[in-house]
Design a protein around this motif. Structure first.
Motif, mmCIF file in Angstrom:
data_model
loop_
_atom_site.group_PDB
_atom_site.id
_atom_site.type_symbol
_atom_site.label_atom_id
_atom_site.label_comp_id
_atom_site.label_asym_id
_atom_site.label_seq_id
_atom_site.Cartn_x
_atom_site.Cartn_y
_atom_site.Cartn_z
ATOM 1 N N ALA A 97 9.644 3.194 -14.154
ATOM 2 C CA ALA A 97 8.731 1.618 -13.337
ATOM 3 C C ALA A 97 7.758 1.557 -14.309
ATOM 4 O O ALA A 97 7.554 0.711 -13.964
ATOM 5 N N MET A 98 6.924 2.223 -14.575
ATOM 6 C CA MET A 98 5.389 1.573 -15.249
ATOM 7 C C MET A 98 5.747 0.911 -16.275
ATOM 8 O O MET A 98 4.395 -0.036 -16.319
ATOM 9 N N THR A 105 -0.582 4.319 -13.579
ATOM 10 C CA THR A 105 -0.904 5.507 -12.721
ATOM 11 C C THR A 105 -0.414 5.826 -11.788
ATOM 12 O O THR A 105 0.423 5.130 -10.947
ATOM 13 N N ALA A 106 1.010 7.136 -11.474
ATOM 14 C CA ALA A 106 1.774 7.189 -10.328
ATOM 15 C C ALA A 106 0.860 8.235 -9.481
ATOM 16 O O ALA A 106 0.936 9.229 -10.269
ATOM 17 N N TRP A 107 1.954 7.567 -8.577
ATOM 18 C CA TRP A 107 1.734 8.531 -7.637
ATOM 19 C C TRP A 107 3.217 8.955 -6.770
ATOM 20 O O TRP A 107 3.682 8.643 -6.637
ATOM 21 N N ILE A 180 0.605 -3.578 -3.616
ATOM 22 C CA ILE A 180 1.572 -2.583 -4.154
ATOM 23 C C ILE A 180 2.648 -2.185 -4.557
ATOM 24 O O ILE A 180 3.317 -3.032 -4.458
ATOM 25 N N HIS A 181 2.602 -1.424 -5.896
ATOM 26 C CA HIS A 181 4.297 -1.214 -5.808
ATOM 27 C C HIS A 181 4.312 -0.072 -6.227
ATOM 28 O O HIS A 181 3.725 1.328 -5.592
ATOM 29 N N PHE A 182 5.922 -0.620 -6.439
ATOM 30 C CA PHE A 182 6.722 1.021 -4.749
ATOM 31 C C PHE A 182 7.719 0.672 -6.276
ATOM 32 O O PHE A 182 8.260 0.194 -6.988
ATOM 33 N N VAL A 183 8.327 2.424 -6.744
ATOM 34 C CA VAL A 183 9.006 2.635 -7.766
ATOM 35 C C VAL A 183 10.421 3.277 -6.758
ATOM 36 O O VAL A 183 9.678 3.971 -5.773
ATOM 37 N N ILE A 184 11.353 3.022 -6.642
ATOM 38 C CA ILE A 184 12.552 3.654 -5.331
ATOM 39 C C ILE A 184 14.499 3.262 -5.761
ATOM 40 O O ILE A 184 14.018 2.591 -7.122
#
Length: 275
Positions: A97-98, A105-107, A180-184
């Motif tokens: 996803a990045m 940066t991943a959270w 804001i970007h989300f990965v799902i």
């Protein structure tokens, strides 16, 4: 300082972003610092707690640091989940996803409250967070963990979006700051698009999606619930669900082409129970 930088918004405005480590010197072990982080959320003292893992363990020091004044740097990707437990498939998804979103940066975000279940116990939170240390060597260069009290995506956006610059949220900010970007995974995609969470109204669901300044990167996964035993788990890409959205909302969802990891937390738990 953890972060001390100037970011440029989509309007060309410059914003100062700073954050410092909180000095919880009395918490000298990993379990104690994680217990404190969970208690801050569950006792209502904080609505977000950011944790950073050290690159390697140090004797007599906790493996995580709590960050004071939670902020989210530009080009961040938020991965919401229960992570019960976290596994290599989660890491592979966030890395893919990045790359797809060009985020840096991943959270990993865990809501300690749930729309359908009781809040997590402190001991459960500590156990899940400790499991991330086993994946430390696989992680992207920049990563951390966000604990929140926001089980629904609308709540996540309202809580996390302003942290890109300030804690004050209003409609003007939605025009200034980048989304804001989300990965799902596709299981989460189905819940986001389920009218059940919007007063059983598809219209309210669509209105909520249009109001949220965010985008989603979606990774396919095996559907392991309500599966025909004769056929077994079925791979779901999410394309069918996205295709049902109006034209103006489809661009908010990016499907990761060809992504597939046939592993799930529920399957890991099942195997652990059978041992």
């Amino acid at each position: 300082l953890l972060i001390d930088q100037t970011a440029t918004t989509s309007r060309g405005d410059e914003i100062k972003i700073q954050a410092t480590y909180e000095h919880f010197t009395q918490y000298t072990t990993t379990p104690s610092i994680l217990e404190k982080a969970a208690e801050l959320i569950l006792e209502g003292k904080e609505d977000t707690v950011l944790l950073l893992a050290k690159s390697e363990s140090e004797e007599g020091q906790p493996d995580f640091q709590i960050v004071n004044r939670t902020v989210i740097p530009p080009l961040s990707l938020v991965f919401p989940g229960s992570f019960h437990p976290p596994h290599t498939g989660h890491v592979q998804l966030v890395k893919s996803a990045m790359e797809a979103s060009k985020c840096e940066t991943a959270w990993f975000e865990i809501s300690l409250t749930n729309a359908d279940k009781p809040p997590l116990e402190v001991g459960d939170v500590v156990e899940r967070l400790t499991q991330f240390l086993k994946l430390r060597d696989e992680m992207p260069k920049h990563w951390g963990i966000l604990l929140t009290n926001a089980p629904l995506f609308k709540q996540k956006v309202e809580l996390l979006y302003p942290l890109q610059a300030s804690r004050k949220y209003n409609e003007e900010k939605a025009e200034v700051l980048p989304p804001i970007h989300f990965v799902i995974g596709t299981d989460t995609l189905v819940r986001i698009l389920d009218p059940k969470y919007y007063n059983n109204s598809r219209e309210e669901m669509l209105a909520a999606l249009r109001s949220m300044p965010c985008s989603f990167v979606v990774g396919g996964r095996l559907e392991q619930k309500n599966v025909d035993p004769s056929k077994g788990p079925v791979y779901v890409s999410g394309q069918e669900d996205v295709d049902k959205l109006p034209d103006d909302l489809r661009p908010n969802f990016t499907l990761i082409d060809g992504f597939r990891v046939d592993i799930s937390s529920s399957e890991i738990r099942r195997l652990q129970k059978s041992e």
